[in-house]
Design a protein around this motif. Sequence first.
Motif, PDB file in Angstrom:
ATOM      1  N   ILE A  26       0.712  -1.355   0.029  1.00  0.00           N
ATOM      2  CA  ILE A  26      -0.063  -0.244   0.127  1.00  0.00           C
ATOM      3  C   ILE A  26       0.936   1.246  -0.117  1.00  0.00           C
ATOM      4  CG2 ILE A  26      -1.756   1.500   1.587  1.00  0.00           C
ATOM      5  CD1 ILE A  26      -2.796  -1.259   2.267  1.00  0.00           C
ATOM      6  N   LEU A  27       1.891   1.100   0.890  1.00  0.00           N
ATOM      7  CA  LEU A  27       2.850   2.478   0.945  1.00  0.00           C
ATOM      8  C   LEU A  27       3.572   2.601  -0.244  1.00  0.00           C
ATOM      9  CD1 LEU A  27       4.077   4.662   2.810  1.00  0.00           C
ATOM     10  CD2 LEU A  27       5.708   3.064   3.313  1.00  0.00           C
ATOM     11  N   VAL A  28       4.083   1.516  -1.017  1.00  0.00           N
ATOM     12  CA  VAL A  28       4.667   1.546  -2.174  1.00  0.00           C
ATOM     13  C   VAL A  28       3.677   2.360  -3.285  1.00  0.00           C
ATOM     14  CG1 VAL A  28       5.894   0.270  -4.153  1.00  0.00           C
ATOM     15  CG2 VAL A  28       6.684  -0.153  -1.733  1.00  0.00           C
ATOM     16  N   MET A  29       2.660   1.812  -3.480  1.00  0.00           N
ATOM     17  CA  MET A  29       1.710   2.056  -4.541  1.00  0.00           C
ATOM     18  C   MET A  29       1.340   3.603  -4.350  1.00  0.00           C
ATOM     19  SD  MET A  29      -0.645  -1.013  -4.839  1.00  0.00           S
ATOM     20  CE  MET A  29      -2.057  -0.374  -5.686  1.00  0.00           C
ATOM     21  N   ALA A  30       0.944   4.017  -2.967  1.00  0.00           N
ATOM     22  CA  ALA A  30       0.584   5.177  -2.634  1.00  0.00           C
ATOM     23  C   ALA A  30       1.679   5.989  -3.034  1.00  0.00           C
ATOM     24  CB  ALA A  30       0.382   5.324  -1.207  1.00  0.00           C
ATOM     25  N   THR A  31       2.979   6.020  -2.657  1.00  0.00           N
ATOM     26  CA  THR A  31       4.147   6.778  -2.913  1.00  0.00           C
ATOM     27  C   THR A  31       4.350   6.850  -4.447  1.00  0.00           C
ATOM     28  OG1 THR A  31       4.947   5.950  -0.780  1.00  0.00           O
ATOM     29  CG2 THR A  31       6.385   7.137  -2.352  1.00  0.00           C
ATOM     30  N   LEU A  33       2.385   6.754  -6.986  1.00  0.00           N
ATOM     31  CA  LEU A  33       1.340   7.242  -7.571  1.00  0.00           C
ATOM     32  C   LEU A  33       1.443   8.901  -7.409  1.00  0.00           C
ATOM     33  CD1 LEU A  33      -1.989   5.161  -6.893  1.00  0.00           C
ATOM     34  CD2 LEU A  33      -0.824   5.617  -9.397  1.00  0.00           C
ATOM     35  N   LEU A  34       1.861   8.928  -5.950  1.00  0.00           N
ATOM     36  CA  LEU A  34       2.081  10.386  -5.505  1.00  0.00           C
ATOM     37  C   LEU A  34       3.165  10.981  -6.394  1.00  0.00           C
ATOM     38  CD1 LEU A  34       1.352  12.850  -3.724  1.00  0.00           C
ATOM     39  CD2 LEU A  34       2.759  11.883  -2.050  1.00  0.00           C
ATOM     40  N   THR A  40       4.677  14.728 -12.996  1.00  0.00           N
ATOM     41  CA  THR A  40       4.041  15.108 -13.965  1.00  0.00           C
ATOM     42  C   THR A  40       3.600  16.691 -13.729  1.00  0.00           C
ATOM     43  OG1 THR A  40       2.936  12.993 -14.398  1.00  0.00           O
ATOM     44  CG2 THR A  40       1.933  14.728 -15.519  1.00  0.00           C
ATOM     45  N   ARG A  41       3.157  17.015 -12.768  1.00  0.00           N
ATOM     46  CA  ARG A  41       2.776  18.492 -12.614  1.00  0.00           C
ATOM     47  C   ARG A  41       3.880  19.395 -12.528  1.00  0.00           C
ATOM     48  NH1 ARG A  41      -2.088  19.583  -9.529  1.00  0.00           N
ATOM     49  NH2 ARG A  41      -1.095  21.975  -9.640  1.00  0.00           N
ATOM     50  N   PHE A  42       4.948  18.977 -12.087  1.00  0.00           N
ATOM     51  CA  PHE A  42       6.306  19.776 -11.836  1.00  0.00           C
ATOM     52  C   PHE A  42       6.735  19.941 -13.446  1.00  0.00           C
ATOM     53  CE2 PHE A  42      10.872  20.196 -11.580  1.00  0.00           C
ATOM     54  CZ  PHE A  42      10.934  21.208 -10.580  1.00  0.00           C
ATOM     55  N   ILE A 185      12.730   9.638  -0.881  1.00  0.00           N
ATOM     56  CA  ILE A 185      11.668   9.625   0.185  1.00  0.00           C
ATOM     57  C   ILE A 185      10.958   8.158   0.345  1.00  0.00           C
ATOM     58  CG2 ILE A 185       9.170  10.560   0.666  1.00  0.00           C
ATOM     59  CD1 ILE A 185      10.690  13.128  -0.402  1.00  0.00           C
ATOM     60  N   LEU A 186      10.786   7.671  -1.102  1.00  0.00           N
ATOM     61  CA  LEU A 186       9.969   6.239  -0.884  1.00  0.00           C
ATOM     62  C   LEU A 186      10.869   4.992  -0.073  1.00  0.00           C
ATOM     63  CD1 LEU A 186       8.027   4.321  -1.991  1.00  0.00           C
ATOM     64  CD2 LEU A 186       9.574   4.095  -4.036  1.00  0.00           C
ATOM     65  N   ILE A 187      12.028   5.144  -0.264  1.00  0.00           N
ATOM     66  CA  ILE A 187      13.069   4.214   0.450  1.00  0.00           C
ATOM     67  C   ILE A 187      12.808   4.564   2.036  1.00  0.00           C
ATOM     68  CG2 ILE A 187      15.390   3.484   0.737  1.00  0.00           C
ATOM     69  CD1 ILE A 187      15.563   3.825  -2.196  1.00  0.00           C
ATOM     70  N   VAL A 188      13.032   5.862   2.418  1.00  0.00           N
ATOM     71  CA  VAL A 188      12.970   6.317   3.886  1.00  0.00           C
ATOM     72  C   VAL A 188      11.649   5.705   4.387  1.00  0.00           C
ATOM     73  CG1 VAL A 188      13.124   8.030   5.057  1.00  0.00           C
ATOM     74  CG2 VAL A 188      14.747   7.941   3.564  1.00  0.00           C
ATOM     75  N   ALA A 189      10.601   6.248   3.492  1.00  0.00           N
ATOM     76  CA  ALA A 189       9.321   5.868   3.948  1.00  0.00           C
ATOM     77  C   ALA A 189       9.213   4.151   4.262  1.00  0.00           C
ATOM     78  CB  ALA A 189       8.178   6.374   3.022  1.00  0.00           C
ATOM     79  N   LEU A 190       9.499   3.362   3.462  1.00  0.00           N
ATOM     80  CA  LEU A 190       9.454   2.199   3.571  1.00  0.00           C
ATOM     81  C   LEU A 190      10.255   1.589   4.697  1.00  0.00           C
ATOM     82  CD1 LEU A 190       9.901   0.445  -0.016  1.00  0.00           C
ATOM     83  CD2 LEU A 190       8.023   0.470   1.394  1.00  0.00           C
TER      84      LEU A 190
END
Length: 694
Positions: A26-31, A33-34, A40-42, A185-190
């Motif tokens: 869930i965390l990987v998918m959310a991160t 997608l975010l 894309t926005r940037f 940030i993804l790795i740290v969040a994991l």
Amino acid sequence: MATAIKTEVDVTAATKKRLFVLISIILVMATVLLSYHALTRFEHSLTPELSKKAAEIGQTVNRDITRTVGYGIPFKNMVNVEGYLKSVLARYSELTYLAVTDKTGEILFKTGNVGNAETNHFKSAAALAVVKSKSTNAQRNLETTHDLSIRLSAGETALGVLHIGVDKNFIQRQLDDIFYDLLIILIVALLVAIEITLALITFYVTGPLDRLNRLMALYEKGDFSQFIVYTGKDAIGSVADYLTSSTQRLNEKYQSVTQSVRDATAPQRAKIEEIGQKYKLGNLSKFFEGGIVDARIPLFIFSFAEELQKSFMPLFVNEVYTPVPYLTKEVVIGLPIAIFMGIIALATPFAGGWADKYGSRRIFVAGLIPAVAGYIGCALATTIYEVAIWRGLTGLGYAMITISCQGYIAAIITRENRAQGMAVFVGVLMSASMCGTAIGGILADRIGFRLVFALAAIFALVAGFIAYRMMVADERTVLPAAKQGGTFKKILSLRKNLRFVAVVFLAAIPAKIILTGFLYFLLPLYMVTLGSTPAEIGRVMMIYPIIIIALGPAASWTADKLGNMMWMLVVGCFISGIGLVAFHELNSIWGVVLMVVIMGSAHAFTKAPQIAFVMELCEEDMERIGRTTVLGLLRTMERIGSVLGPIIAATFVTLYGYEKAIAGTGAVVSASAILFLIIFLITAKSVASKAEGK
């Protein structure tokens, strides 16, 4: 009943794994997608924003030029225009050129990288359309630049065109930076999710079940002297309440019977006492509920707070640098790191004694005072002297907190799970190092060095609050008075063990020299000379703990299979140094990455074997003076290497420059490995003879 509990624990362990996998997915998918949405926005907003900024720059240049023409100076005869354009270009890294053309597209003045593609574009109808149609500006994507054409005019009369080139590679570099930051940030969040998930599940689910299982094992053996206090209202709480109330009633019944037979005959009283001794009745106490996880979260958060500064500390010191008499600038920049490590080395033995005397939780909380004061002091520091003092104070707090956690884990674990407990301690420090170093670099690049120190103070306070809530009462971690103190005479006796001395001075200390000298001191300063940002420096430094964590299990497996850990230490120490010697002349970020990868891989195969090898060499010494004393001395001596690392590296930089300083540091470490091997080969016969004599 015991079998049922065991089955439930196994089911809980399986549930724990499933829950962990689910949370990770869930965390990987959310991160992801975010991250995709943010990128894309940037990407969609960056080019228009840069064009808008370039237009504002162009309007400023346009006003200056038209003002000059308004003073009566002919447009084509203006002087020092290229110097003016060069000064404007130097202020904006995203621009590649500024050029002024006449109404036909011929270049009158230019600065920057104007190639054939740009020259041809200046004469094209698309570029000259702003002259003919009196448009304010026009945009066109070229091969390597995004060109903005701005009409230069004096009133209604067109003078020419100002061309501003926006570097397309700049846009890509910004996107790459954002991508890498999001990846980190993804790795740290994991990692944070791993720590928090494991800790919370263990604290609220598997931990209580394990304690319940151990209590049931005591009851099964006929020991009814302990009970569990569990405040939860779940199934575990119901079972714990039932067992506690039953045990309390049994002990109360025994006390009542004991009181009622005070006037009975001696044989009757003896029979009652025999029953009490057999079933451990009459002295009911609370079951010791401490677990390794109690110290895991607070240790992780505090270590994370400390590691936030690692990627930029030399840069921050350079920012507040003031000359110090008799010391070169390079040595002064390394001074706060050396003082920090030195205070840790000096304070660790004393902090360990305080933890033994007053308890781990009290020392953890007390250590927050110097640690938080040090972070706040660094945030407000304006001179090198202030930074050195505050970092020294932080070192005192760091020594108190880390040794208190190590002592807490040592008090909790048993002989059977000692290796697992210490592996948790090392793993938490490595995970925190990885997360803190990377995030610290990102934050420093965006909010500045001083605010990162303030954030570290906040995280440290959070760690203290959690430690106070999660760590059990200090009385459980206090050693008996007979085992406290008197360590210096014991430590001095270890000098007779030549092989232990060799491990300390030729393996443990050199490993810290290359760690602090290269990774924490030389690497940030050297990468700045290569044009790296603090965020990029943090990403490269992050590679080291990633490799340590990834190769840790393989290193343990290799040590078990190989058996002879001495060769692992020799080869690992030698390779860690030779990697710096081999790649110091690459003069690129990828060269630095190679050196970090080689050093991290070598250290992954020496960290755990080094502790195990010391315990093997000092079996007799540990029986005589204690295992904690031996390992405490090893840890303290390692800090000496941490102090020497920046000093040696700074001296090499002063004498030879960065590249040769890196090679020199590596050569010192590799040479120590060779000397280490020679000493062990020389002493092999005497050690074998001594073993045969026994």
